[in-house]
Motif scaffolding. Sequence first.
Motif, mmCIF file in Angstrom:
data_model
loop_
_atom_site.group_PDB
_atom_site.id
_atom_site.type_symbol
_atom_site.label_atom_id
_atom_site.label_comp_id
_atom_site.label_asym_id
_atom_site.label_seq_id
_atom_site.Cartn_x
_atom_site.Cartn_y
_atom_site.Cartn_z
ATOM 1 N N ALA A 132 1.053 -0.972 -7.707
ATOM 2 C CA ALA A 132 1.553 0.393 -7.927
ATOM 3 C C ALA A 132 2.842 0.290 -8.726
ATOM 4 O O ALA A 132 3.566 -0.704 -8.646
ATOM 5 N N LYS A 188 -0.964 3.141 -11.269
ATOM 6 C CA LYS A 188 -1.441 1.836 -10.815
ATOM 7 C C LYS A 188 -1.833 1.015 -12.029
ATOM 8 O O LYS A 188 -2.363 1.546 -13.008
ATOM 9 N N THR A 200 0.863 -3.892 7.415
ATOM 10 C CA THR A 200 2.220 -3.594 6.961
ATOM 11 C C THR A 200 2.938 -4.893 6.584
ATOM 12 O O THR A 200 2.428 -5.995 6.768
ATOM 13 N N ALA A 230 0.833 -1.215 0.000
ATOM 14 C CA ALA A 230 0.000 0.000 0.000
ATOM 15 C C ALA A 230 0.858 1.251 0.000
ATOM 16 O O ALA A 230 1.826 1.361 0.754
ATOM 17 N N GLY A 231 0.506 2.204 -0.858
ATOM 18 C CA GLY A 231 1.187 3.499 -0.874
ATOM 19 C C GLY A 231 2.599 3.467 -1.428
ATOM 20 O O GLY A 231 3.338 4.442 -1.315
ATOM 21 N N TYR A 287 5.814 3.896 -3.383
ATOM 22 C CA TYR A 287 6.426 4.839 -4.331
ATOM 23 C C TYR A 287 6.008 6.292 -4.170
ATOM 24 O O TYR A 287 6.695 7.171 -4.694
ATOM 25 N N LYS A 288 4.922 6.599 -3.466
ATOM 26 C CA LYS A 288 4.560 8.023 -3.320
ATOM 27 C C LYS A 288 5.652 8.774 -2.546
ATOM 28 O O LYS A 288 6.036 9.876 -2.906
ATOM 29 N N THR A 289 6.147 8.137 -1.507
ATOM 30 C CA THR A 289 7.251 8.744 -0.769
ATOM 31 C C THR A 289 8.504 8.795 -1.626
ATOM 32 O O THR A 289 9.271 9.760 -1.564
ATOM 33 N N GLY A 320 6.586 10.293 4.937
ATOM 34 C CA GLY A 320 5.335 10.129 4.195
ATOM 35 C C GLY A 320 5.380 10.870 2.873
ATOM 36 O O GLY A 320 6.310 11.649 2.605
ATOM 37 N N PRO A 321 4.355 10.680 2.022
ATOM 38 C CA PRO A 321 4.313 11.352 0.723
ATOM 39 C C PRO A 321 4.336 12.873 0.831
ATOM 40 O O PRO A 321 4.756 13.557 -0.103
ATOM 41 N N ASP A 322 3.919 13.414 2.002
ATOM 42 C CA ASP A 322 3.925 14.878 2.190
ATOM 43 C C ASP A 322 5.264 15.383 2.702
ATOM 44 O O ASP A 322 5.444 16.584 2.925
ATOM 45 N N TRP A 330 9.478 6.961 9.393
ATOM 46 C CA TRP A 330 9.183 6.861 7.962
ATOM 47 C C TRP A 330 8.711 8.191 7.388
ATOM 48 O O TRP A 330 7.858 8.858 7.962
#
Length: 307
Positions: A91, A86, A165, A58-59, A61-63, A140-142, A138
């Motif tokens: 992803a 996706k 996870t 989940a999620g 590559y955004k980071t 995050g994407p932001d 970790w």
Amino acid sequence: MTSYDKPSLTMSEIEAVLRKHFGTGATEITPMAGGNLSSVFSFVHEGKGYCVKFSDLAGAYKTERYVSDLLSGQGIPFPKCLALGKTGRLAYAIMERIEGRNLADCTEEEQARQLPDLMAILTRLAAVKVGATSGYGWIGPDGNGAYASWKDFVVAFNAEDQTGTFWENWHDLYRTSCLEKDVFEEIYHRLMDYVPYNESYRGFIHGDFHQWNILSDGTRITGIIDGNCMYGDFLVDLAILDRHMPRSGVVGKYQDVQAKAGIALPNFKERLLGAYYFKGLDGLRFYAKMGWKDAYQGTREFLLNLK
């Protein structure tokens, strides 16, 4: 709970993703070694090299896109992220490919000659400007860390409940693998003793800084890739490199470089011990899950003998 299987794709699925972003003309689509959690393929388009990575986590590559922008924007040789998307349940990320081969494929002598380059990159990683971001652990994407303190991150990362996870139900490893509960808990208690030394430092950590994530042309370092990126004490990256190049005197060379540059390293010994315990504990759990018994035993002995 056994070793993790990377996602598998057909060539037509990969080609469909590349057509979406490049149109026609992607050639030499080839599986790449490395990457424990992603399936990675290199390809060429209009004479330039790229890679595409697929993950079912989940999620994913955004980071990585955030980190790519952060590092490449500050002159660190890290691949630029060109696209995220996706396909079905997977992803994917399309990245520029940095030329070179894994440093691990160089001889030990070649690796030793490139230590000054490695020390320079470690120094630059430690100096990355992280702007107005906040938090530890970790990224995050932001661009913010997931935890309010390093201690909160360490406690959460090693907690039993890891629902959703990679580590979900990891306590099963005590029954199904070589992971020993008494050893894990001993190292965890030692780690918590050293957390206070690490927690006042908040820098960028690559988190997987070793020869399989470092690229070389045989004489110089051409780039770094991947990473389990987080905020915390940058000495974590030094500890990782030292454990993967134990005969290279990495720690002493790093201290020499910092001293010559006039960079102070307060509480260096205690912080490095905290870093060894943090990454080593993660390594014990990971090696047990992957079934890598030799790596598990080597890490176990190293950690138990630390002083």
